[in-house]
Design an enzyme around this catalytic site. Structure first.
Site, PDB file in Angstrom:
ATOM      1  N   HIS A 188       0.838  -1.204   0.000  1.00  0.00           N
ATOM      2  CA  HIS A 188       0.000   0.000   0.000  1.00  0.00           C
ATOM      3  C   HIS A 188       0.864   1.242   0.000  1.00  0.00           C
ATOM      4  CE1 HIS A 188       0.653  -1.460   4.102  1.00  0.00           C
ATOM      5  NE2 HIS A 188       0.679  -0.189   4.473  1.00  0.00           N
ATOM      6  N   HIS A 221       1.118   5.143   0.880  1.00  0.00           N
ATOM      7  CA  HIS A 221       0.526   6.204   1.698  1.00  0.00           C
ATOM      8  C   HIS A 221       0.639   7.533   0.952  1.00  0.00           C
ATOM      9  CE1 HIS A 221       0.490   4.089   5.722  1.00  0.00           C
ATOM     10  NE2 HIS A 221       1.424   3.357   5.140  1.00  0.00           N
TER      11      HIS A 221
END
Ligand code: AMP
Length: 139
Positions: A98, A100
């Protein structure tokens, strides 16, 4: 066991999804570091950046590229820190790649990416040459 992010994609856990296409999804971080803190992920589970196949990596980058200015503008940010915690030792808690996107504001008291790695090493020219040669030889 599906990661918490796969459970979001499957609709088993609620999230504030802000973007979705065939291979990627973006949603607000549940514990935002700043207003608009957004996570961008591939729908398929890959633990680390180097596990992501080329085509999905391109899709992921395209989504990040599209969303960064949108997220910044949506919260009137002055800038953003865009980063991956890639592996547990780097602080990755969810084993599902992921990115950010953390909106940043003048005077927000945060630091630059240079602050993440602890004490900076004092490397001699020879060591820097060796490291550069090692990386170059492996690409
Ligand atoms: P990392 O430390 O890079 O693995 O970051 C994981 C991020 O996922 C953290 O910033 C968490 O706040 C965020 N997070 C964990 N669970 C959820 C959730 N259910 N919905 C949205 N964000 C979450």
């Amino acid at each position: 066991m599906a990661t918490i992010f796969s459970q979001i994609i499957d609709g088993d856990i609620p999230a504030r999804i802000v973007y979705e296409d065939e291979t990627t999804v973006a949603f607000l971080d549940a514990n935002p570091l700043s207003p608009g803190h957004t996570l961008v992920i591939p729908k398929e589970e890959y633990e680390r950046l180097n596990d992501v196949p080329d085509d999905i990596a391109s899709d992921l980058y395209a989504t990040i590229h599209e969303l960064v200015p949108v997220v910044e503008d949506s919260v009137d940010a002055d800038a953003s820190t865009v980063a991956f915690n890639n592996g547990e030792a780097a602080g990755q808690e969810v084993p599902h790649v992921h990115c950010h996107i953390v909106p940043r504001f003048e005077g927000d008291g945060g630091g630059p990416i240079h602050a993440v790695a602890g004490d900076a090493p004092d490397l001699a020219d020879r060591e820097l040459d060796d490291i550069a040669a090692e990386i170059e030889s492996r690409v």
